[in-house]
Design a protein around this motif. Structure first.
Motif, PDB file in Angstrom:
ATOM      1  N   UNK A  86      19.186  -1.341 -12.028  1.00  0.00           N
ATOM      2  CA  UNK A  86      18.971  -1.241 -13.473  1.00  0.00           C
ATOM      3  C   UNK A  86      17.475  -1.194 -13.788  1.00  0.00           C
ATOM      4  N   UNK A  87      17.129  -0.506 -14.874  1.00  0.00           N
ATOM      5  CA  UNK A  87      15.751  -0.447 -15.348  1.00  0.00           C
ATOM      6  C   UNK A  87      15.638  -1.227 -16.648  1.00  0.00           C
ATOM      7  N   UNK A  88      14.601  -2.030 -16.758  1.00  0.00           N
ATOM      8  CA  UNK A  88      14.311  -2.764 -17.990  1.00  0.00           C
ATOM      9  C   UNK A  88      12.843  -2.550 -18.346  1.00  0.00           C
TER      10      UNK A  88
ATOM     11  N   UNK B  40      16.154 -12.571 -13.219  1.00  0.00           N
ATOM     12  CA  UNK B  40      17.385 -11.797 -13.074  1.00  0.00           C
ATOM     13  C   UNK B  40      17.596 -11.292 -11.656  1.00  0.00           C
ATOM     14  N   UNK B  41      16.592 -10.717 -11.043  1.00  0.00           N
ATOM     15  CA  UNK B  41      16.719 -10.184  -9.686  1.00  0.00           C
ATOM     16  C   UNK B  41      17.428  -8.850  -9.645  1.00  0.00           C
ATOM     17  N   UNK B  42      16.962  -7.983  -8.747  1.00  0.00           N
ATOM     18  CA  UNK B  42      17.605  -6.704  -8.524  1.00  0.00           C
ATOM     19  C   UNK B  42      17.426  -5.689  -9.623  1.00  0.00           C
ATOM     20  N   UNK B  43      16.235  -5.632 -10.205  1.00  0.00           N
ATOM     21  CA  UNK B  43      15.979  -4.618 -11.214  1.00  0.00           C
ATOM     22  C   UNK B  43      14.559  -4.092 -11.096  1.00  0.00           C
TER      23      UNK B  43
ATOM     24  N   UNK C 137       9.136   3.930 -13.916  1.00  0.00           N
ATOM     25  CA  UNK C 137      10.142   2.886 -13.741  1.00  0.00           C
ATOM     26  C   UNK C 137      11.562   3.421 -13.781  1.00  0.00           C
ATOM     27  N   UNK C 138      11.846   4.310 -14.732  1.00  0.00           N
ATOM     28  CA  UNK C 138      13.199   4.891 -14.823  1.00  0.00           C
ATOM     29  C   UNK C 138      13.525   5.693 -13.567  1.00  0.00           C
ATOM     30  N   UNK C 139      12.578   6.508 -13.110  1.00  0.00           N
ATOM     31  CA  UNK C 139      12.798   7.313 -11.903  1.00  0.00           C
ATOM     32  C   UNK C 139      12.968   6.431 -10.671  1.00  0.00           C
ATOM     33  N   UNK C 140      12.138   5.399 -10.568  1.00  0.00           N
ATOM     34  CA  UNK C 140      12.202   4.480  -9.435  1.00  0.00           C
ATOM     35  C   UNK C 140      13.540   3.741  -9.416  1.00  0.00           C
ATOM     36  N   UNK C 141      13.967   3.282 -10.574  1.00  0.00           N
ATOM     37  CA  UNK C 141      15.254   2.569 -10.662  1.00  0.00           C
ATOM     38  C   UNK C 141      16.400   3.472 -10.216  1.00  0.00           C
ATOM     39  N   UNK C 142      16.338   4.727 -10.610  1.00  0.00           N
ATOM     40  CA  UNK C 142      17.386   5.684 -10.201  1.00  0.00           C
ATOM     41  C   UNK C 142      17.393   5.836  -8.684  1.00  0.00           C
ATOM     42  N   UNK C 143      16.215   5.971  -8.079  1.00  0.00           N
ATOM     43  CA  UNK C 143      16.125   6.120  -6.623  1.00  0.00           C
ATOM     44  C   UNK C 143      16.620   4.865  -5.899  1.00  0.00           C
ATOM     45  N   UNK C 144      16.310   3.700  -6.444  1.00  0.00           N
ATOM     46  CA  UNK C 144      16.710   2.433  -5.823  1.00  0.00           C
ATOM     47  C   UNK C 144      18.131   2.013  -6.215  1.00  0.00           C
TER      48      UNK C 144
ATOM     49  N   UNK D  53      18.370  -9.676  -4.245  1.00  0.00           N
ATOM     50  CA  UNK D  53      17.441  -8.591  -4.108  1.00  0.00           C
ATOM     51  C   UNK D  53      16.246  -8.806  -5.035  1.00  0.00           C
ATOM     52  N   UNK D  54      15.067  -8.508  -4.521  1.00  0.00           N
ATOM     53  CA  UNK D  54      13.856  -8.707  -5.313  1.00  0.00           C
ATOM     54  C   UNK D  54      13.690  -7.621  -6.368  1.00  0.00           C
ATOM     55  N   UNK D  55      13.041  -7.990  -7.454  1.00  0.00           N
ATOM     56  CA  UNK D  55      12.682  -7.028  -8.490  1.00  0.00           C
ATOM     57  C   UNK D  55      11.492  -6.204  -8.027  1.00  0.00           C
ATOM     58  N   UNK D  56      11.342  -5.038  -8.616  1.00  0.00           N
ATOM     59  CA  UNK D  56      10.118  -4.264  -8.497  1.00  0.00           C
ATOM     60  C   UNK D  56       9.534  -4.230  -9.898  1.00  0.00           C
ATOM     61  N   UNK D  57       8.325  -4.768 -10.048  1.00  0.00           N
ATOM     62  CA  UNK D  57       7.718  -4.970 -11.353  1.00  0.00           C
ATOM     63  C   UNK D  57       6.488  -4.078 -11.477  1.00  0.00           C
ATOM     64  N   UNK D  58       6.472  -3.254 -12.523  1.00  0.00           N
ATOM     65  CA  UNK D  58       5.367  -2.344 -12.761  1.00  0.00           C
ATOM     66  C   UNK D  58       4.440  -2.929 -13.816  1.00  0.00           C
ATOM     67  N   UNK D  59       3.164  -3.056 -13.451  1.00  0.00           N
ATOM     68  CA  UNK D  59       2.138  -3.520 -14.383  1.00  0.00           C
ATOM     69  C   UNK D  59       1.076  -2.438 -14.490  1.00  0.00           C
TER      70      UNK D  59
END
Length: 181
Positions: A28-30, A70-73, A18-25, A1-7
């Motif tokens: 894990x959030x980093x 890592x993938x999937x975060x 990012x925390x909210x998006x990770x919860x919806x998806x 699974x691809x990461x979603x990266x916020x810049x």
């Protein structure tokens, strides 16, 4: 699974969104800055004081390269992560890139009481933020799969827009792959 990266610049909402998006998806959030602090055992202002910005940027690159593999975060990056070409390459290869765009006024409002931002410990933070945005905005845009405005918008509304646009990107990629066969 691809990461979603916020810049995006400091104060754009990368960590909150990012925390909210990770919860919806359900991923894990980093936060790359928090990862740097965890791995070094100290805070970012200390790294800037002792090692300078270059030392911090070297540490940031190592963490970004690792997290992008890592993938999937969901990954929130530091505002200056896009300054180095090797970081931009790692981010591009690492997943979908969402540029959270915000005004200098909004940045000032959101960062006014934050003492953990070494670049803003100056007499004129507006000037610093304006100069940083002039340099970094084209870099954010050059790697972004989508640009999302965050000014005066509740984080949950931003997350809904990101989710809709991520689904559209995935559908587009799926159709493109099937057209190749």
């Amino acid at each position: 699974m691809r990461n979603t990266i916020l810049v995006g610049p400091m104060g754009a909402g990368k960590s909150t969104i990012g925390r909210l998006l990770a919860k919806e998806l359900r991923l894990p959030f980093k936060d790359s800055d928090k990862e740097i602090e965890q791995r070094t055992g100290t805070n970012i202002p200390w790294i800037f004081d002792v090692e300078g910005e270059q030392g911090f940027r070297d540490r940031e690159h190592a963490v970004l390269a690792d997290l992008c593999l890592a993938g999937g975060l969901v990954l929130a990056t530091g505002g200056g992560a896009v300054l180095r070409e090797d970081n931009r390459q790692a981010l591009r290869a690492g997943g979908y890139i969402v540029y959270l765009c915000t005004s200098v006024d909004q940045q000032l409002e959101r960062t006014a009481r934050d003492r953990n931002r070494p670049l803003l410990q100056t007499a004129d933070p507006r000037r610093v933020l304006t100069e940083l945005l002039a340099i970094r905005d084209p870099l954010y845009r050059s790697i972004a799969d989508m640009v999302i405005e965050t000014d005066e918008r509740p984080p949950r509304m931003v997350v809904v827009e990101i989710l809709e646009r991520l689904r559209a990107l995935e559908v587009h990629e799926s159709l493109s792959r099937s057209a190749l066969f």
